[in-house]
Design a protein around this motif. Sequence first.
Motif, short mmCIF file in Angstrom:
data_model
loop_
_atom_site.label_atom_id
_atom_site.label_comp_id
_atom_site.label_asym_id
_atom_site.label_seq_id
_atom_site.Cartn_x
_atom_site.Cartn_y
_atom_site.Cartn_z
N LEU A 140 0.81 -1.23 0.00
CA LEU A 140 0.00 0.00 0.00
C LEU A 140 0.84 1.28 0.00
O LEU A 140 0.30 2.36 -0.28
CB LEU A 140 -0.94 0.01 1.21
N VAL A 141 2.11 1.16 0.33
CA VAL A 141 2.94 2.36 0.35
C VAL A 141 4.01 2.35 -0.75
O VAL A 141 4.96 3.13 -0.72
CB VAL A 141 3.60 2.60 1.73
N LEU A 150 0.79 4.66 -4.31
CA LEU A 150 0.41 5.94 -3.69
C LEU A 150 0.02 6.97 -4.75
O LEU A 150 -0.92 7.75 -4.55
CB LEU A 150 1.55 6.47 -2.82
N SER A 199 1.10 -0.57 6.92
CA SER A 199 1.12 0.17 5.65
C SER A 199 -0.25 0.78 5.34
O SER A 199 -0.33 1.83 4.69
CB SER A 199 1.56 -0.75 4.49
N CYS A 205 -0.57 4.62 4.47
CA CYS A 205 -1.21 5.03 3.22
C CYS A 205 -2.32 6.03 3.49
O CYS A 205 -2.39 7.10 2.84
CB CYS A 205 -1.77 3.80 2.50
#
Length: 275
Positions: free
Chosen positions: A116-117, A122, A146, A150
Amino acid sequence: MRIDAHQHFWIFNAERDAWITDDMAAIQRNFLPTDLAPLLKENGMDGVIAVQASQSVEETQFLVDLSTMYAMVKGVVGWVDLQADDVEQQLEQFSQHRIIKGFRHVIEAEDDPDFLVRPAFLRGIAALTKFKYTYDLLIRPRHYASTLACVAQHPNQKFVLDHMAKPNIRSGEFTAWAAFIEKLAAFPNVYCKVSGLLTEAHWSQWMLADFKPYVQHAIACFGKERVMFGTDWPVCTLAGSYADVVRVATDNLSDFSAAERDAFWGGNAASFYNV
C-alpha cells in the motif's frame, strides 16, 4: 434506501477465479442479479454496491454492463491498475460511467506487507482523489502498518475498510485487531463495512455472540455515522444465509435510534458512495 454495500457477481471461471478454492466448492458457479433479487426482496433491501471480484478492467466493464440491465445495482466498485503510468487516463475514461463510484485492489492477496505504500500505488491513490473516486481497503494483519501509513498520506481520499479488516473470529484473536481498528478509525475520511464476518467464524458452528465484541468495537471506534451494512454475498453463503448476515448486524443495533439505523442500513453507504 436500504443498500447492501458489499456483494459480488461473477460468471465462474476456474482459472480466473482460482481464489475460490475447493473448500469453497459451493460457490464455484455463476452468481448474477437474478439470483440475488429474491434475497433482496425477502430482506427489505433496495439495492447493492457491486464490488469487483477479479482484477481486470474487463471485470469493471462487466459490472457496469450489469448496472445497465438491473436497477438493483446502485454503484460499482471496480478495478484499475493503480500502479499504471496511465492510471489518470484510464480513470478519465471510466468517468463517463457515473455508476462507477470507486475502485479496489485485492491487497489481502499481496504478500508484500508494504504494498500500500509503494510509490506507484500511492500515486494511484492520489489519482483516485483527483477524480473523486472512493477506495475499498481489503487487507490482512500483515498490512496493518502500511494501511495506516497510506491513509495518513491521503487525508482527502475517501476510504472504506472492507469486512472490518477480517478479524480472526474463529480463533478469538482480538487485541491486535482492536488496536488497529482504533488507530484507523482516528482518520475521519475512513468508513467501515460491517460485512463478510460469517466466513471469519466457524462456518457451521458460529453463534451471534461470537461477532458481538468485534462489531461493537468497530462501531465504538468509527461511530454510527461511519459504519455501513454489507453482506459479501455470495461468499457469505459458505457459512450462512443472506438473512443470517442481516441477523448478525441487527443484533448489534439495539442502542441505535431510528435515524441511526436508517443510516447504517443504507444512508451511510449512499453518502459515502454518492448514490
